[in-house]
Design an enzyme around this catalytic site. Structure first.
Site, PDB file in Angstrom:
ATOM      1  N   ALA A 184       0.801  -1.230   0.000  1.00  0.00           N
ATOM      2  CA  ALA A 184       0.000   0.000   0.000  1.00  0.00           C
ATOM      3  C   ALA A 184       0.832   1.276   0.000  1.00  0.00           C
ATOM      4  O   ALA A 184       0.295   2.364   0.170  1.00  0.00           O
ATOM      5  CB  ALA A 184      -0.931  -0.004   1.213  1.00  0.00           C
TER       6      ALA A 184
ATOM      7  N   VAL B 252       5.511  -9.854   2.116  1.00  0.00           N
ATOM      8  CA  VAL B 252       4.372 -10.759   2.317  1.00  0.00           C
ATOM      9  C   VAL B 252       4.693 -12.212   1.969  1.00  0.00           C
ATOM     10  O   VAL B 252       3.971 -13.121   2.392  1.00  0.00           O
ATOM     11  CB  VAL B 252       3.112 -10.309   1.528  1.00  0.00           C
ATOM     12  CG1 VAL B 252       2.526  -9.024   2.095  1.00  0.00           C
ATOM     13  CG2 VAL B 252       3.385 -10.209   0.034  1.00  0.00           C
TER      14      VAL B 252
ATOM     15  N   ASN C  76      -3.099  -6.890  -1.866  1.00  0.00           N
ATOM     16  CA  ASN C  76      -2.832  -6.059  -3.037  1.00  0.00           C
ATOM     17  C   ASN C  76      -1.371  -6.145  -3.490  1.00  0.00           C
ATOM     18  O   ASN C  76      -1.068  -5.840  -4.646  1.00  0.00           O
ATOM     19  CB  ASN C  76      -3.200  -4.613  -2.685  1.00  0.00           C
ATOM     20  CG  ASN C  76      -2.710  -3.623  -3.722  1.00  0.00           C
ATOM     21  OD1 ASN C  76      -3.289  -3.493  -4.795  1.00  0.00           O
ATOM     22  ND2 ASN C  76      -1.618  -2.931  -3.424  1.00  0.00           N
TER      23      ASN C  76
ATOM     24  N   SER D 187      -6.059  -9.807 -11.589  1.00  0.00           N
ATOM     25  CA  SER D 187      -5.762  -9.047 -12.812  1.00  0.00           C
ATOM     26  C   SER D 187      -6.589  -9.606 -13.962  1.00  0.00           C
ATOM     27  O   SER D 187      -6.913 -10.800 -13.982  1.00  0.00           O
ATOM     28  CB  SER D 187      -4.279  -9.163 -13.170  1.00  0.00           C
ATOM     29  OG  SER D 187      -4.057  -8.643 -14.469  1.00  0.00           O
TER      30      SER D 187
ATOM     31  N   TYR E  94       3.312 -14.108 -13.885  1.00  0.00           N
ATOM     32  CA  TYR E  94       2.298 -13.184 -13.337  1.00  0.00           C
ATOM     33  C   TYR E  94       0.876 -13.735 -13.570  1.00  0.00           C
ATOM     34  O   TYR E  94       0.048 -13.741 -12.651  1.00  0.00           O
ATOM     35  CB  TYR E  94       2.479 -11.826 -14.016  1.00  0.00           C
ATOM     36  CG  TYR E  94       1.591 -10.720 -13.500  1.00  0.00           C
ATOM     37  CD1 TYR E  94       1.860 -10.088 -12.292  1.00  0.00           C
ATOM     38  CD2 TYR E  94       0.487 -10.292 -14.236  1.00  0.00           C
ATOM     39  CE1 TYR E  94       1.053  -9.060 -11.834  1.00  0.00           C
ATOM     40  CE2 TYR E  94      -0.317  -9.263 -13.785  1.00  0.00           C
ATOM     41  CZ  TYR E  94      -0.029  -8.649 -12.582  1.00  0.00           C
ATOM     42  OH  TYR E  94      -0.841  -7.631 -12.132  1.00  0.00           O
TER      43      TYR E  94
ATOM     44  N   LYS F 290      -1.851 -14.770 -10.692  1.00  0.00           N
ATOM     45  CA  LYS F 290      -3.156 -14.122 -10.548  1.00  0.00           C
ATOM     46  C   LYS F 290      -4.296 -15.111 -10.776  1.00  0.00           C
ATOM     47  O   LYS F 290      -5.357 -14.996 -10.156  1.00  0.00           O
ATOM     48  CB  LYS F 290      -3.255 -12.934 -11.515  1.00  0.00           C
ATOM     49  CG  LYS F 290      -2.271 -11.799 -11.199  1.00  0.00           C
ATOM     50  CD  LYS F 290      -2.501 -11.194  -9.829  1.00  0.00           C
ATOM     51  CE  LYS F 290      -1.639  -9.970  -9.579  1.00  0.00           C
ATOM     52  NZ  LYS F 290      -1.908  -9.329  -8.287  1.00  0.00           N
TER      53      LYS F 290
ATOM     54  N   ILE G  68      -4.232  -0.067 -15.311  1.00  0.00           N
ATOM     55  CA  ILE G  68      -4.418   1.042 -14.363  1.00  0.00           C
ATOM     56  C   ILE G  68      -3.116   1.845 -14.310  1.00  0.00           C
ATOM     57  O   ILE G  68      -2.026   1.271 -14.240  1.00  0.00           O
ATOM     58  CB  ILE G  68      -4.759   0.491 -12.945  1.00  0.00           C
ATOM     59  CG1 ILE G  68      -5.935  -0.510 -13.008  1.00  0.00           C
ATOM     60  CG2 ILE G  68      -5.047   1.629 -11.981  1.00  0.00           C
ATOM     61  CD1 ILE G  68      -7.238   0.029 -13.533  1.00  0.00           C
TER      62      ILE G  68
HETATM   63  P1  NAP Z   1       2.876  -0.719  -7.800  1.00  0.00           P
HETATM   64  O1  NAP Z   1       2.555   0.704  -8.080  1.00  0.00           O
HETATM   65  O2  NAP Z   1       4.065  -1.350  -8.424  1.00  0.00           O
HETATM   66  O3  NAP Z   1       2.942  -0.921  -6.209  1.00  0.00           O
HETATM   67  C1  NAP Z   1       3.192  -2.195  -5.698  1.00  0.00           C
HETATM   68  C2  NAP Z   1       3.163  -2.151  -4.194  1.00  0.00           C
HETATM   69  O4  NAP Z   1       3.426  -3.491  -3.713  1.00  0.00           O
HETATM   70  C3  NAP Z   1       4.259  -1.263  -3.599  1.00  0.00           C
HETATM   71  O5  NAP Z   1       3.746  -0.579  -2.479  1.00  0.00           O
HETATM   72  C4  NAP Z   1       5.329  -2.267  -3.166  1.00  0.00           C
HETATM   73  O6  NAP Z   1       6.107  -1.823  -2.055  1.00  0.00           O
HETATM   74  C5  NAP Z   1       4.471  -3.447  -2.756  1.00  0.00           C
HETATM   75  N1  NAP Z   1       5.191  -4.720  -2.742  1.00  0.00           N
HETATM   76  C6  NAP Z   1       5.942  -5.263  -3.729  1.00  0.00           C
HETATM   77  N2  NAP Z   1       6.456  -6.434  -3.304  1.00  0.00           N
HETATM   78  C7  NAP Z   1       6.026  -6.626  -2.033  1.00  0.00           C
HETATM   79  C8  NAP Z   1       6.236  -7.620  -1.052  1.00  0.00           C
HETATM   80  N3  NAP Z   1       7.007  -8.697  -1.283  1.00  0.00           N
HETATM   81  N4  NAP Z   1       5.648  -7.477   0.160  1.00  0.00           N
HETATM   82  C9  NAP Z   1       4.892  -6.393   0.436  1.00  0.00           C
HETATM   83  N5  NAP Z   1       4.649  -5.422  -0.453  1.00  0.00           N
HETATM   84  C10 NAP Z   1       5.212  -5.530  -1.675  1.00  0.00           C
HETATM   85  O7  NAP Z   1       1.645  -1.681  -8.218  1.00  0.00           O
HETATM   86  P2  NAP Z   1       0.125  -1.350  -8.564  1.00  0.00           P
HETATM   87  O8  NAP Z   1       0.037  -1.090 -10.001  1.00  0.00           O
HETATM   88  O9  NAP Z   1      -0.441  -0.385  -7.581  1.00  0.00           O
HETATM   89  O10 NAP Z   1      -0.507  -2.806  -8.346  1.00  0.00           O
HETATM   90  C11 NAP Z   1      -1.148  -3.192  -7.142  1.00  0.00           C
HETATM   91  C12 NAP Z   1      -1.774  -4.564  -7.376  1.00  0.00           C
HETATM   92  O11 NAP Z   1      -2.692  -4.486  -8.468  1.00  0.00           O
HETATM   93  C13 NAP Z   1      -0.758  -5.646  -7.740  1.00  0.00           C
HETATM   94  O12 NAP Z   1      -1.134  -6.849  -7.149  1.00  0.00           O
HETATM   95  C14 NAP Z   1      -0.894  -5.736  -9.251  1.00  0.00           C
HETATM   96  O13 NAP Z   1      -0.527  -6.998  -9.733  1.00  0.00           O
HETATM   97  C15 NAP Z   1      -2.377  -5.487  -9.410  1.00  0.00           C
HETATM   98  N6  NAP Z   1      -2.743  -5.025 -10.764  1.00  0.00           N
HETATM   99  C16 NAP Z   1      -2.263  -3.849 -11.261  1.00  0.00           C
HETATM  100  C17 NAP Z   1      -2.638  -3.444 -12.532  1.00  0.00           C
HETATM  101  C18 NAP Z   1      -2.155  -2.169 -13.144  1.00  0.00           C
HETATM  102  O14 NAP Z   1      -2.465  -1.920 -14.328  1.00  0.00           O
HETATM  103  N7  NAP Z   1      -1.452  -1.317 -12.425  1.00  0.00           N
HETATM  104  C19 NAP Z   1      -3.476  -4.258 -13.303  1.00  0.00           C
HETATM  105  C20 NAP Z   1      -3.939  -5.448 -12.761  1.00  0.00           C
HETATM  106  C21 NAP Z   1      -3.575  -5.819 -11.486  1.00  0.00           C
HETATM  107  P3  NAP Z   1       7.237  -0.657  -2.224  1.00  0.00           P
HETATM  108  O15 NAP Z   1       6.470   0.605  -2.524  1.00  0.00           O
HETATM  109  O16 NAP Z   1       7.899  -0.633  -0.905  1.00  0.00           O
HETATM  110  O17 NAP Z   1       8.105  -1.086  -3.353  1.00  0.00           O
END
Ligand code: NAP
Length: 243
Positions: free
Chosen positions: A13, A60, A86, A138, A151, A155, A184
């Site tokens: 988050a 996590v 998330n 996703s 990935y 998912k 997103i």
């Molecule tokens: P993001 O901007 O890359 O942020 C990812 C977050 O996850 C960051 O806060 C990161 O921490 C944290 N993280 C990464 N590895 C971790 C771990 N091992 N333990 C705890 N936290 C961890 O990603 P996002 O785009 O917001 O995506 C959030 C979720 O939505 C993900 O599951 C992603 O697969 C899913 N999603 C995203 C999209 C899209 O288009 N963006 C589409 C479909 C699904 P740090 O900030 O400390 O690095």
């Protein structure tokens, strides 16, 4: 929608979708535990946006880190009423070029991480005979995608985990659902080339990319009383990208 007195753990988050989810849950009155992996500055920015929150750096995929995350939640507020799985990463490559380490790491964070957290959240939720769990999957879990075997597998597994957990926990008043975002605008997608982005946009019938808030709205609804009869479902939020 009123979540006053509730406590939510949101993994991953510090930025992006997780940050928007925290903001929405907090605006509805929930105390929020902001989990993140390593980016202290971004996590602190999230925390500074509202009052009723604490940050916890924890991986996590590591069970002992997760235990610490849940302990901090209980010590600071109370046992989690809401869990949002998330945290997610990508390590894209074609199968022929994908290393075992990259396959395993994405599965460990995206799928095992959610399993670790559901395991820890479910006991106190079962005791309380209520709880809300939302997993961020996703669109590619449903459609597949080139270069994302790790990935997509993680998912798709998360959707399976959602359904299994929903059935296991339903008799205790706990709902477990997934949302499946399309494209997103976050740091995760900012890393893609303009060519890839343009190609993806042509696949979105609504004609624009989603914002983290678009996901947070639905997640907040699934955590509310109004969603009490929804469990084991996967809700697509993708601008029509996959129907
Ligand atoms: P993001 O901007 O890359 O942020 C990812 C977050 O996850 C960051 O806060 C990161 O921490 C944290 N993280 C990464 N590895 C971790 C771990 N091992 N333990 C705890 N936290 C961890 O990603 P996002 O785009 O917001 O995506 C959030 C979720 O939505 C993900 O599951 C992603 O697969 C899913 N999603 C995203 C999209 C899209 O288009 N963006 C589409 C479909 C699904 P740090 O900030 O400390 O690095």
């Amino acid at each position: 929608m009123d979540l006053t007195g509730k406590t939510a753990i949101v993994t991953g988050a510090g930025r992006g979708i997780g940050r928007a989810v925290c903001l929405h849950l907090s605006a509805l009155g929930a105390n929020v535990v902001i989990n993140y992996a390593g980016n202290d500055a971004e996590a602190e920015k999230t925390r500074a946006l509202f009052m009723n929150a604490v940050t916890v750096k924890a991986d996590v995929s590591d069970e002992s880190d997760c235990k610490r995350l849940f302990s901090v939640c209980e010590e600071t507020f109370r046992a989690a009423d809401i869990l949002i799985n998330n945290a997610g990463i990508t390590k894209d490559n074609l199968i022929m070029r994908m290393s075992d380490a990259d396959f395993d790491r994405v599965l460990d964070v995206n799928l095992k991480g959610a399993f670790n957290c559901i395991k820890l959240a479910s006991r106190p939720m079962m005791k309380a005979r209520s709880g809300r769990i939302v997993n961020i999957a996703s669109v590619v879990a449903l459609s597949g995608n080139v270069g994302q075997a790790n990935y997509v597998s993680s998912k798709a597994g998360l959707i399976g985990l959602t359904k299994a957990a929903a059935l296991e926990l339903a008799s205790r008043g706990i709902t477990v659902n997934a949302v499946a975002p399309g494209f997103i605008e976050t740091d995760m997608t900012a890393a893609l080339t303009d060519e890839v982005r343009t190609g993806m946009l042509s696949c979105v019938p609504l004609g624009y990319f989603g914002k983290p808030e678009d996901i947070a709205e639905t997640v907040a609804f699934l955590c509310s009383g109004g969603a009490r009869y929804i469990t084991g479902q996967v809700i697509g939020i993708n601008g029509g990208m996959y129907v």
